[in-house]
Design an enzyme around this catalytic site. Sequence first.
Site: not given
Length: 303
Positions: A44, A50, A73-74, A92, A94-95, A239
């Site tokens: 992504d 993010d 996630e990051e 996550d 900032l989804d 998620e």
Amino acid sequence: MTDLIVSTIQECCVLIHKLVREAPLKNNHGEYDHKENNKNVSNDIVQKLDILSNNILISHLSTLPLIYSLASEENENELICNKEGKYRVVFDPLDGSSNISAGIPTGTIWGIEDLSNNYEMIRSGYAMYSSSLYFLDTGVDLNKKDISLSVYDYSVNKFQEIDKKGIKKMKQYSINESNTLRWDHSVCDYILYLKENGYTQRWIGTMVADIHRTILYGGVFCYPVEKISKNGKLRLVYECRPMALIFRKLGGMAVNTTTLENILDMDIKNIKNNIHQKCGVIMGDKNLVEIFLERNKVLKSKL
Ligand code: F6P
């Protein structure tokens, strides 16, 4: 024991909401400018917000002695914080970040895993940055309906629980229908069934916002795997599992669209190191998810 973790996540979400609200004024919209690579492990495109949101969560959570590690996630790998800690916190930060620049709702998804019990997800929730700052928490007791939904009251600087009674249920399903040509037969058959039975489609493209609406209005949320690659888009650890726990506590259900296993019962190989694995998912109203499972069985028996 996990209350301190959740109240710390809440503090972070208030700070992230401020970032999101002020982003157009502070030039914080748009992609993260990294010289070599501006994509994350899942490919992504990483946005400035993010990274800022991730930094907020890591700096606040990593100091809590209860937390052994963080899986975001990051970050490519899990971050070890305190060797004596009992929990892993997954998130996550900032989804729905591709929606940021248009001011469309985004959110933070979080979950707490118990390391002494094979990474069982024991508590989870999300914040939604929308017309208000919403915060959902499954609560601690997995057998009790202590799930809460609150809204941040800026006049007193605290979250106030809100009453969800009286919200009218609707016949809706949520899926990115532009992917129709990539779905396998069982998903096409199911979506056709929903249409024939009067359901209409909704898709914001931010999982938190689409799940939030599904919780309040009813229906199902679906992001299946692609026919050829067999890769879904949504990530299991930070998620799908947190959202699956929410539906389990609400009397709903979440299953893997390929193996048909319950998401929370999946035997995840190497959950410690493989934090970014993906899966196809359908979650929401139990009866509607069961219809998907039954139709699947019938289709398979005809092959
Ligand atoms: O985290 C991935 C995500 O942004 C989810 O929030 C959302 O449900 C999905 O991707 C949207 O995917 P697509 O852009 O394919 O509709």
